[in-house]
Motif scaffolding. Structure first.
Motif, PDB file in Angstrom:
ATOM      1  N   SER A 156       0.937  -1.384  -0.045  1.00 27.61           N
ATOM      2  CA  SER A 156      -0.010  -0.030   0.072  1.00 27.61           C
ATOM      3  C   SER A 156       0.778   1.291  -0.152  1.00 27.61           C
ATOM      4  O   SER A 156       0.671   2.175  -0.694  1.00 27.61           O
ATOM      5  N   ALA A 178      -6.237   0.078  -2.305  1.00 23.20           N
ATOM      6  CA  ALA A 178      -7.025  -0.842  -1.656  1.00 23.20           C
ATOM      7  C   ALA A 178      -7.184  -2.318  -2.120  1.00 23.20           C
ATOM      8  O   ALA A 178      -7.150  -3.200  -1.701  1.00 23.20           O
ATOM      9  N   THR A 179      -7.548  -2.296  -3.573  1.00 21.49           N
ATOM     10  CA  THR A 179      -7.826  -3.253  -4.256  1.00 21.49           C
ATOM     11  C   THR A 179      -6.467  -4.152  -4.465  1.00 21.49           C
ATOM     12  O   THR A 179      -6.366  -5.442  -4.097  1.00 21.49           O
ATOM     13  N   GLY A 182      -5.042  -5.307  -0.948  1.00 14.72           N
ATOM     14  CA  GLY A 182      -5.933  -6.277  -0.307  1.00 14.72           C
ATOM     15  C   GLY A 182      -5.834  -7.501  -1.054  1.00 14.72           C
ATOM     16  O   GLY A 182      -5.933  -8.745  -0.112  1.00 14.72           O
ATOM     17  N   GLY A 204      -7.095  -1.402   4.591  1.00 14.18           N
ATOM     18  CA  GLY A 204      -8.088  -0.149   4.247  1.00 14.18           C
ATOM     19  C   GLY A 204      -7.909   1.087   5.139  1.00 14.18           C
ATOM     20  O   GLY A 204      -8.057   2.051   5.010  1.00 14.18           O
ATOM     21  N   VAL A 208      -7.298   5.658   5.246  1.00 14.89           N
ATOM     22  CA  VAL A 208      -8.439   6.340   5.507  1.00 14.89           C
ATOM     23  C   VAL A 208      -7.991   7.666   5.586  1.00 14.89           C
ATOM     24  O   VAL A 208      -7.008   8.024   6.322  1.00 14.89           O
ATOM     25  N   ILE A 242     -12.125   3.417  -1.369  1.00 17.86           N
ATOM     26  CA  ILE A 242     -11.396   2.465  -0.433  1.00 17.86           C
ATOM     27  C   ILE A 242     -12.257   1.095  -0.341  1.00 17.86           C
ATOM     28  O   ILE A 242     -12.084   0.211  -0.759  1.00 17.86           O
ATOM     29  N   ALA A 243     -13.490   1.391  -0.128  1.00 13.33           N
ATOM     30  CA  ALA A 243     -14.581   0.191   0.073  1.00 13.33           C
ATOM     31  C   ALA A 243     -14.760  -0.142  -1.263  1.00 13.33           C
ATOM     32  O   ALA A 243     -14.647  -1.722  -1.208  1.00 13.33           O
ATOM     33  N   LEU A 246     -11.994  -2.683  -1.697  1.00  7.71           N
ATOM     34  CA  LEU A 246     -11.927  -4.048  -1.220  1.00  7.71           C
ATOM     35  C   LEU A 246     -12.924  -4.961  -1.588  1.00  7.71           C
ATOM     36  O   LEU A 246     -12.984  -6.217  -1.620  1.00  7.71           O
ATOM     37  N   SER A 358     -13.283   0.921   9.737  1.00  3.50           N
ATOM     38  CA  SER A 358     -13.859  -0.306   9.517  1.00  3.50           C
ATOM     39  C   SER A 358     -15.283  -0.383   9.608  1.00  3.50           C
ATOM     40  O   SER A 358     -15.863  -1.172   8.799  1.00  3.50           O
ATOM     41  N   PHE A 361     -16.191   1.177   6.075  1.00  3.06           N
ATOM     42  CA  PHE A 361     -16.118  -0.057   4.885  1.00  3.06           C
ATOM     43  C   PHE A 361     -17.286  -1.010   5.227  1.00  3.06           C
ATOM     44  O   PHE A 361     -17.907  -1.315   4.063  1.00  3.06           O
TER      45      PHE A 361
END
Length: 424
Positions: A156, A178-179, A182, A204, A208, A242-243, A246, A358, A361
């Motif tokens: 990251s 993030a992808t 992750g 993630g 943030v 970010i969400a 993920l 968290s 997300f």
């Protein structure tokens, strides 16, 4: 008015606008910037009004004879650079003391704006990877998951340094990072068969934009609605990206991220240790001065430890987060005076581990699940998604309120400390 006075007025307007913009981009809240700039103008024998917009700043500056109205350059990304904050406050202090002329101040501000990162890339990568691992452990992750989080954090950090150079926008960069990070975590855990959920959450969490979100809350509470809403909107867009990253990871590798996640608290001693490691990583990522890093680690550990201790005693997480943020703010101001550093440079690396990424997300992932399920979405999913999103909002507001409470408490605390010192 003599020409030399007119030139001095123009020079002052240029320096004050440049200082204000750099302070905002480095993480200062809007009210502090307004007060700082207007006080400096008064010290320079001018009257000033600074208007903070979401894209540009406007400064009205002058005296009884002449006024100037100046519009500053477009605001850049308003993140956090603790080392730059310290340097900028040093310039402002020197101007206020009369030891730095406007031309020299302009030169110093330009040099600060062009300065290279404070820490080498290798240290930053290792420190942030350690933060991801520490966050996973604070969620009570097992050793394999902690190791995967460390690897994801390293990937990251590399991507965060590379993608901006490729002119990738902040939100897109957050989603891509993030992808990929992750997927790194999930693939690293495939041989062990361990659940990668907490590694994905930790990957993630380090992305943030906690500082813009907290500053946005503070700006709104202090009457700077336009720039506050802009900061919150930019932060929210990044969290959504970010969400989405993920979710992309979960779809690509066949791992479903749960909306409801139960993470028991660590024993207090372990909580203090890992929260101090997380604060260390954030202090390096945010380019805090070397002399401030131990203080940030101590403040982060005590603030997060207080939150955990209160939760162990049955206190609601929102109240516990408010108390932890307040303690961090008080300690940052008290210790910042000893270090000669603004409290903002100390407090943000200390509290970012408490930002409820968290929850955000999981709430957004739940919202996507509801979208896919349509009218067949179960009531439990609706309730869990709403609860996660509301919790993210309430906890972020709680951190902002805690920092404002610290600002209100500190004059009294500092006054008592000074009185005790005089009595001794």
């Amino acid at each position: 008015m003599a020409m030399s006075d007119a030139n001095r007025l123009d020079a002052a307007a240029h320096v004050l606008l440049l200082l204000a913009r750099l302070l905002l981009e480095a993480g200062a809240d809007s009210e502090h910037v307004r007060r700082r700039v207007e006080a400096l103008a008064e010290r320079l024998d001018f009257a000033a009004q600074l208007f903070l917009g979401s894209e540009r700043l406007l400064l009205m500056l002058g005296n009884d004879q002449v006024y100037r109205t100046r519009i500053g350059h477009a605001l850049g990304t308003m993140g956090i650079d603790a080392g730059r904050l310290v340097a900028l406050e040093d310039v402002a202090t020197a101007i206020a003391a009369g030891t730095l002329e406007l031309e020299a101040a302009d030169t110093r501000l330009t040099a600060i704006a062009k300065a290279r990162p404070a820490y080498p890339a290798s240290l930053t990568i290792l420190a942030v990877a350690g933060t991801a691992a520490a966050l996973a452990r604070l969620f009570s992750a097992t050793l394999p998951v902690v190791g995967a989080a460390f690897l994801a954090g390293a990937v990251s950090t590399v991507l965060r340094r590379v993608l901006p150079r490729l002119r990738v926008g902040p939100a897109a960069a957050a989603g891509i990072t993030a992808t990929i990070s992750g997927m790194t975590a999930v693939l690293a855990l495939r041989p062990s068969g361990a659940d990668p959920t907490l590694a994905l959450v930790a990957a993630g969490m380090i992305l943030v934009p906690g500082v813009p979100l907290i500053n946005g809350v503070r700006d709104l509470m202090q009457g700077h609605a336009e720039i506050g809403l802009a900061r919150i909107a930019n932060g929210a867009i990044t969290v959504i990206a970010i969400a989405a990253g993920l979710v992309t990871t979960s779809l690509a590798v066949g791992v479903h991220l749960p909306v409801t996640l139960h993470t028991p608290n660590l024993d207090l001693a372990w909580d203090l240790l890992f929260s101090s490691i997380a604060a260390f990583g954030f202090s390096i990522l945010f380019a805090a001065p070397r002399r401030a890093v131990p203080t940030i680690m101590l403040t982060g550990a005590l603030a997060h430890g207080l939150r955990t201790a209160l939760m162990m005693l049955g206190t609601d997480i929102a109240i516990a987060t408010l108390a932890g943020a307040t303690l961090a703010g008080v300690l940052a101001r008290l210790l910042g005076r000893r270090l000669g550093a603004p409290s903002t440079a100390l407090v943000f690396p200390s509290v970012v581990a408490m930002v409820p990424g968290s929850y955000a997300f999981r709430g957004l992932i739940g919202a996507l699940d509801i979208m896919f399920a349509g009218s067949a979405a179960p009531a439990a999913l609706l309730a869990a998604s709403a609860a996660a999103l509301i919790s993210a909002f309430v906890l972020t507001v709680g951190i902002g309120i805690g920092l404002l409470l610290a600002s209100a408490l500190n004059p009294a605390i500092l006054g008592l400390g000074n009185q005790a010192a005089r009595q001794r």
